[in-house]
Design a protein around this motif. Structure first.
Motif, mmCIF file in Angstrom:
data_model
loop_
_atom_site.group_PDB
_atom_site.id
_atom_site.type_symbol
_atom_site.label_atom_id
_atom_site.label_comp_id
_atom_site.label_asym_id
_atom_site.label_seq_id
_atom_site.Cartn_x
_atom_site.Cartn_y
_atom_site.Cartn_z
ATOM 1 N N GLU A 1 0.772 -1.234 0.000
ATOM 2 C CA GLU A 1 0.000 0.000 0.000
ATOM 3 C C GLU A 1 0.806 1.288 0.000
ATOM 4 N N THR A 2 2.003 1.273 0.572
ATOM 5 C CA THR A 2 2.701 2.523 0.855
ATOM 6 C C THR A 2 4.179 2.425 0.516
ATOM 7 N N TYR A 3 4.782 3.594 0.192
ATOM 8 C CA TYR A 3 6.219 3.716 0.011
ATOM 9 C C TYR A 3 6.824 4.281 1.289
ATOM 10 N N TYR A 4 8.056 3.831 1.605
ATOM 11 C CA TYR A 4 8.743 4.272 2.811
ATOM 12 C C TYR A 4 10.172 4.681 2.465
ATOM 13 N N ALA A 5 10.629 5.748 3.072
ATOM 14 C CA ALA A 5 12.031 6.137 2.929
ATOM 15 C C ALA A 5 12.885 5.123 3.675
ATOM 16 N N PRO A 6 14.107 4.885 3.211
ATOM 17 C CA PRO A 6 14.972 3.955 3.951
ATOM 18 C C PRO A 6 15.305 4.540 5.316
ATOM 19 N N PRO A 7 15.566 3.665 6.292
ATOM 20 C CA PRO A 7 15.970 4.159 7.606
ATOM 21 C C PRO A 7 17.251 4.986 7.501
ATOM 22 N N LYS A 8 17.492 5.815 8.469
ATOM 23 C CA LYS A 8 18.647 6.713 8.454
ATOM 24 C C LYS A 8 19.955 5.963 8.219
ATOM 25 N N LYS A 9 20.108 4.775 8.825
ATOM 26 C CA LYS A 9 21.358 4.017 8.686
ATOM 27 C C LYS A 9 21.545 3.443 7.284
ATOM 28 N N GLU A 10 20.483 3.442 6.447
ATOM 29 C CA GLU A 10 20.577 2.893 5.094
ATOM 30 C C GLU A 10 20.565 3.968 4.008
ATOM 31 N N ARG A 11 20.385 5.216 4.378
ATOM 32 C CA ARG A 11 20.373 6.281 3.375
ATOM 33 C C ARG A 11 21.755 6.388 2.733
ATOM 34 N N GLY A 12 21.782 6.362 1.422
ATOM 35 C CA GLY A 12 23.045 6.405 0.697
ATOM 36 C C GLY A 12 23.656 5.039 0.452
ATOM 37 N N ASP A 13 23.035 3.967 0.956
ATOM 38 C CA ASP A 13 23.547 2.625 0.698
ATOM 39 C C ASP A 13 23.441 2.305 -0.799
ATOM 40 N N TYR A 14 24.396 1.565 -1.302
ATOM 41 C CA TYR A 14 24.409 1.219 -2.722
ATOM 42 C C TYR A 14 25.133 -0.097 -2.926
ATOM 43 N N MET A 15 24.978 -0.648 -4.126
ATOM 44 C CA MET A 15 25.781 -1.790 -4.559
ATOM 45 C C MET A 15 26.156 -1.566 -6.011
ATOM 46 N N THR A 16 27.414 -1.821 -6.307
ATOM 47 C CA THR A 16 27.916 -1.732 -7.672
ATOM 48 C C THR A 16 28.189 -3.151 -8.147
ATOM 49 N N LEU A 17 27.428 -3.578 -9.141
ATOM 50 C CA LEU A 17 27.584 -4.917 -9.711
ATOM 51 C C LEU A 17 28.503 -4.802 -10.911
ATOM 52 N N LYS A 18 29.635 -5.495 -10.844
ATOM 53 C CA LYS A 18 30.650 -5.401 -11.897
ATOM 54 C C LYS A 18 30.566 -6.592 -12.840
ATOM 55 N N ALA A 19 31.016 -6.387 -14.070
ATOM 56 C CA ALA A 19 30.965 -7.417 -15.109
ATOM 57 C C ALA A 19 31.832 -8.630 -14.780
ATOM 58 N N ASP A 20 32.843 -8.462 -13.936
ATOM 59 C CA ASP A 20 33.711 -9.598 -13.583
ATOM 60 C C ASP A 20 33.127 -10.488 -12.496
ATOM 61 N N GLY A 21 31.868 -10.225 -12.073
ATOM 62 C CA GLY A 21 31.213 -11.061 -11.072
ATOM 63 C C GLY A 21 31.502 -10.650 -9.644
ATOM 64 N N THR A 22 32.106 -9.500 -9.444
ATOM 65 C CA THR A 22 32.336 -8.998 -8.099
ATOM 66 C C THR A 22 31.443 -7.780 -7.866
ATOM 67 N N TYR A 23 31.304 -7.424 -6.605
ATOM 68 C CA TYR A 23 30.542 -6.231 -6.287
ATOM 69 C C TYR A 23 31.187 -5.501 -5.116
ATOM 70 N N VAL A 24 30.867 -4.234 -5.025
ATOM 71 C CA VAL A 24 31.226 -3.394 -3.889
ATOM 72 C C VAL A 24 29.911 -2.802 -3.411
ATOM 73 N N ALA A 25 29.694 -2.817 -2.109
ATOM 74 C CA ALA A 25 28.434 -2.295 -1.580
ATOM 75 C C ALA A 25 28.671 -1.574 -0.270
ATOM 76 N N VAL A 26 27.812 -0.623 -0.004
ATOM 77 C CA VAL A 26 27.723 -0.022 1.322
ATOM 78 C C VAL A 26 26.356 -0.418 1.845
ATOM 79 N N LEU A 27 26.346 -1.209 2.913
ATOM 80 C CA LEU A 27 25.123 -1.711 3.523
ATOM 81 C C LEU A 27 25.081 -1.254 4.971
ATOM 82 N N GLU A 28 24.050 -0.503 5.298
ATOM 83 C CA GLU A 28 23.912 0.087 6.629
ATOM 84 C C GLU A 28 25.168 0.859 7.009
ATOM 85 N N GLY A 29 25.730 1.561 6.023
ATOM 86 C CA GLY A 29 26.887 2.409 6.250
ATOM 87 C C GLY A 29 28.223 1.697 6.259
#
Length: 129
Positions: A39-67
């Motif tokens: 029913e509703t959209y929610y903003a991410p919690p403060k500790k997750e704002r700005g979190d991201y994941m970069t999926l690379k073609a070589d099968g590796t990733y870099v992510a920021v999860l909960e800061g």
């Protein structure tokens, strides 16, 4: 006979809308934008704002999860339409993709904590610093 024809047509039209995802479309940086339930959209919690994941073609990733910065490997399963993330501590997590475009991705994590929430990501070609 008409009933069977209607069921057959309904099934065919439903399958016609299944999104075909190319793995190459995942090779970018995905930043958490919001969460949603039925029913509703929610903003991410403060500790997750700005979190991201970069999926690379070589099968590796870099992510920021909960800061916190994380690295590992990933793979895309086209049959199940999910991304499997393998963390450096050997834990694994699946993200089922419901929608993918060049600017957004919507999915559901297969974990008890997030199973009922859809996660909405927005994309950028360059990882945040």
């Amino acid at each position: 006979m008409k009933k069977y024809l209607f069921v057959l047509l309904a099934f065919a039209s439903f399958n016609g809308f299944a999104q075909k995802i190319n793995q190459q479309d995942l090779y970018q940086t995905w930043t958490i934008d919001k969460y949603s339930d039925d029913e509703t959209y929610y903003a991410p919690p403060k500790k997750e704002r700005g979190d991201y994941m970069t999926l690379k073609a070589d099968g590796t990733y870099v992510a920021v999860l909960e800061g916190e910065r994380n690295t590992g490997s990933w793979m895309y399963n086209a049959n199940g339409q999910y991304i499997e993330l393998m963390y450096s501590n050997k834990e694994q997590e699946k993200l089922y993709i419901h929608w993918l475009s060049d600017k957004s991705m919507v999915g559901t994590y297969d974990t008890d904590e997030y199973r009922i929430w859809e996660v909405h990501y927005v994309s950028s070609k360059v990882a945040p610093k």
